[in-house]
Design a protein around this motif. Structure first.
Motif, PDB file in Angstrom:
ATOM      1  N   ILE A 133       7.478   7.327   5.110  1.00 25.02           N
ATOM      2  CA  ILE A 133       6.228   6.989   4.430  1.00 25.02           C
ATOM      3  C   ILE A 133       5.068   7.618   5.189  1.00 25.02           C
ATOM      4  CG2 ILE A 133       4.659   5.126   3.749  1.00 25.02           C
ATOM      5  CD1 ILE A 133       7.123   3.302   3.481  1.00 25.02           C
ATOM      6  N   VAL A 134       4.200   8.309   4.443  1.00 26.04           N
ATOM      7  CA  VAL A 134       2.967   8.842   5.011  1.00 26.04           C
ATOM      8  C   VAL A 134       1.819   8.141   4.299  1.00 26.04           C
ATOM      9  CG1 VAL A 134       1.496  10.880   5.303  1.00 26.04           C
ATOM     10  CG2 VAL A 134       3.993  11.073   5.555  1.00 26.04           C
ATOM     11  N   VAL A 135       0.936   7.531   5.089  1.00 24.43           N
ATOM     12  CA  VAL A 135      -0.234   6.839   4.550  1.00 24.43           C
ATOM     13  C   VAL A 135      -1.451   7.698   4.861  1.00 24.43           C
ATOM     14  CG1 VAL A 135      -1.517   4.664   4.483  1.00 24.43           C
ATOM     15  CG2 VAL A 135       0.907   4.656   5.122  1.00 24.43           C
ATOM     16  N   TYR A 136      -2.351   7.824   3.872  1.00 23.51           N
ATOM     17  CA  TYR A 136      -3.583   8.571   4.137  1.00 23.51           C
ATOM     18  C   TYR A 136      -4.770   7.869   3.508  1.00 23.51           C
ATOM     19  CZ  TYR A 136      -3.782  10.555  -0.610  1.00 23.51           C
ATOM     20  OH  TYR A 136      -3.879  10.725  -1.962  1.00 23.51           O
ATOM     21  N   CYS A 137      -5.949   8.214   4.043  1.00 29.47           N
ATOM     22  CA  CYS A 137      -7.230   7.779   3.470  1.00 29.47           C
ATOM     23  C   CYS A 137      -8.152   8.995   3.573  1.00 29.47           C
ATOM     24  CB  CYS A 137      -7.764   6.532   4.193  1.00 29.47           C
ATOM     25  SG  CYS A 137      -8.089   6.774   5.954  1.00 29.47           S
ATOM     26  N   SER A 138      -9.432   8.781   3.780  1.00 32.01           N
ATOM     27  CA  SER A 138     -10.344   9.917   3.891  1.00 32.01           C
ATOM     28  C   SER A 138     -10.092  10.723   5.156  1.00 32.01           C
ATOM     29  CB  SER A 138     -11.801   9.441   3.873  1.00 32.01           C
ATOM     30  OG  SER A 138     -12.094   8.843   2.636  1.00 32.01           O
ATOM     31  N   LEU A 139     -10.019  10.017   6.301  1.00 33.15           N
ATOM     32  CA  LEU A 139      -9.860  10.691   7.591  1.00 33.15           C
ATOM     33  C   LEU A 139      -8.682  10.193   8.426  1.00 33.15           C
ATOM     34  CD1 LEU A 139     -13.601  10.977   8.641  1.00 33.15           C
ATOM     35  CD2 LEU A 139     -12.009  12.877   8.389  1.00 33.15           C
TER      36      LEU A 139
ATOM     37  N   PHE B 216      -9.500  14.602   3.676  1.00 35.88           N
ATOM     38  CA  PHE B 216     -10.534  15.582   4.045  1.00 35.88           C
ATOM     39  C   PHE B 216      -9.883  16.782   4.741  1.00 35.88           C
ATOM     40  CE2 PHE B 216     -14.450  12.549   4.498  1.00 35.88           C
ATOM     41  CZ  PHE B 216     -14.282  12.138   3.195  1.00 35.88           C
ATOM     42  N   GLU B 217      -9.008  16.503   5.704  1.00 33.16           N
ATOM     43  CA  GLU B 217      -8.338  17.582   6.433  1.00 33.16           C
ATOM     44  C   GLU B 217      -7.390  18.353   5.507  1.00 33.16           C
ATOM     45  OE1 GLU B 217      -7.835  19.697  10.104  1.00 33.16           O
ATOM     46  OE2 GLU B 217      -9.397  18.441   9.265  1.00 33.16           O
ATOM     47  N   TRP B 218      -6.767  17.636   4.581  1.00 34.84           N
ATOM     48  CA  TRP B 218      -5.901  18.273   3.587  1.00 34.84           C
ATOM     49  C   TRP B 218      -6.695  19.323   2.807  1.00 34.84           C
ATOM     50  CZ3 TRP B 218      -0.732  18.032   2.528  1.00 34.84           C
ATOM     51  CH2 TRP B 218      -0.300  18.458   1.268  1.00 34.84           C
ATOM     52  N   LYS B 219      -7.856  18.913   2.288  1.00 33.38           N
ATOM     53  CA  LYS B 219      -8.702  19.824   1.508  1.00 33.38           C
ATOM     54  C   LYS B 219      -9.293  20.917   2.395  1.00 33.38           C
ATOM     55  CE  LYS B 219     -10.619  21.416  -2.134  1.00 33.38           C
ATOM     56  NZ  LYS B 219      -9.751  22.208  -3.004  1.00 33.38           N
ATOM     57  N   ASN B 220      -9.695  20.572   3.612  1.00 37.20           N
ATOM     58  CA  ASN B 220     -10.259  21.560   4.533  1.00 37.20           C
ATOM     59  C   ASN B 220      -9.261  22.678   4.842  1.00 37.20           C
ATOM     60  OD1 ASN B 220     -12.656  20.128   4.640  1.00 37.20           O
ATOM     61  ND2 ASN B 220     -12.213  19.184   6.617  1.00 37.20           N
ATOM     62  N   ASN B 221      -7.980  22.379   4.695  1.00 37.07           N
ATOM     63  CA  ASN B 221      -6.931  23.376   4.925  1.00 37.07           C
ATOM     64  C   ASN B 221      -6.466  24.032   3.622  1.00 37.07           C
ATOM     65  OD1 ASN B 221      -5.731  23.571   7.876  1.00 37.07           O
ATOM     66  ND2 ASN B 221      -6.599  21.543   7.579  1.00 37.07           N
ATOM     67  N   ASN B 222      -7.267  23.890   2.583  1.00 31.65           N
ATOM     68  CA  ASN B 222      -7.033  24.560   1.291  1.00 31.65           C
ATOM     69  C   ASN B 222      -5.808  24.079   0.528  1.00 31.65           C
ATOM     70  OD1 ASN B 222      -9.328  26.337   1.450  1.00 31.65           O
ATOM     71  ND2 ASN B 222      -8.192  27.470   3.004  1.00 31.65           N
TER      72      ASN B 222
END
Length: 154
Positions: free
Chosen positions: A82-88, A115-121
């Motif tokens: 399981i991977v949990v994510y939010c904004s940061l 945010f980091e996901w999107k920052n890495n395209n």
């Protein structure tokens, strides 16, 4: 809502060290994006954030409305990745800690969140499951960590 962050934070690592206990291991966005990485993705943001933008295949579990019993019913195998994510990665640590306390053994916190996901395209999707450039930026203070995409605040 989390308290405003100080603008003296120099790096994402420093920010996360300030707010997190590092009680849950991180996974990088690059590792998560690898085809070999198989995991259930849980989005630990609020519904309005999830509807604007989320990682493909992520399951909304919320933060303020998070229900551990619902997750346990959906994923009874305690060895599930399981991977949990939010904004940061701050709210997601809180949710991931609850999963670990419940007995889940392979729980990870996405370092830098969406945010980091999107920052890495890497692509994000809206409520219609269409790729979007819009990212819910959570707040003006936290949005400084989102470098790519179009910031949405509502």
């Amino acid at each position: 809502m989390l308290s405003c962050i100080g603008y003296s934070q120099e790096t994402l690592s420093a920010l996360l060290k300030t707010y997190n206990k590092e009680s849950v291991p991180y996974i990088s966005v690059q590792e998560l994006a690898m085809p070999k990485t198989k995991a259930i993705l849980l989005d630990a943001r609020e519904i309005e954030e999830y509807e604007v933008s989320h990682i493909k295949g992520a399951i909304f579990v919320g933060y303020s409305t998070f229900n551990l019993e619902d997750v346990a019913l959906s994923f009874p195998n305690l060895n599930t990745n399981i991977v949990v994510y939010c904004s940061l990665g701050v709210r997601s640590e809180t949710i991931a800690e609850q999963l670990k306390k419940r007995g889940y053994t392979n729980v990870y916190n996405l370092f830098g969140g969406i945010f980091e996901w999107k920052n890495n395209n890497f692509p994000v999707y809206n409520s219609e499951e269409k790729e979007t450039e819009h990212i819910h930026a959570y707040s003006k203070a936290w949005s400084k960590w989102l470098i790519k995409g179009k910031k949405i605040y509502e």
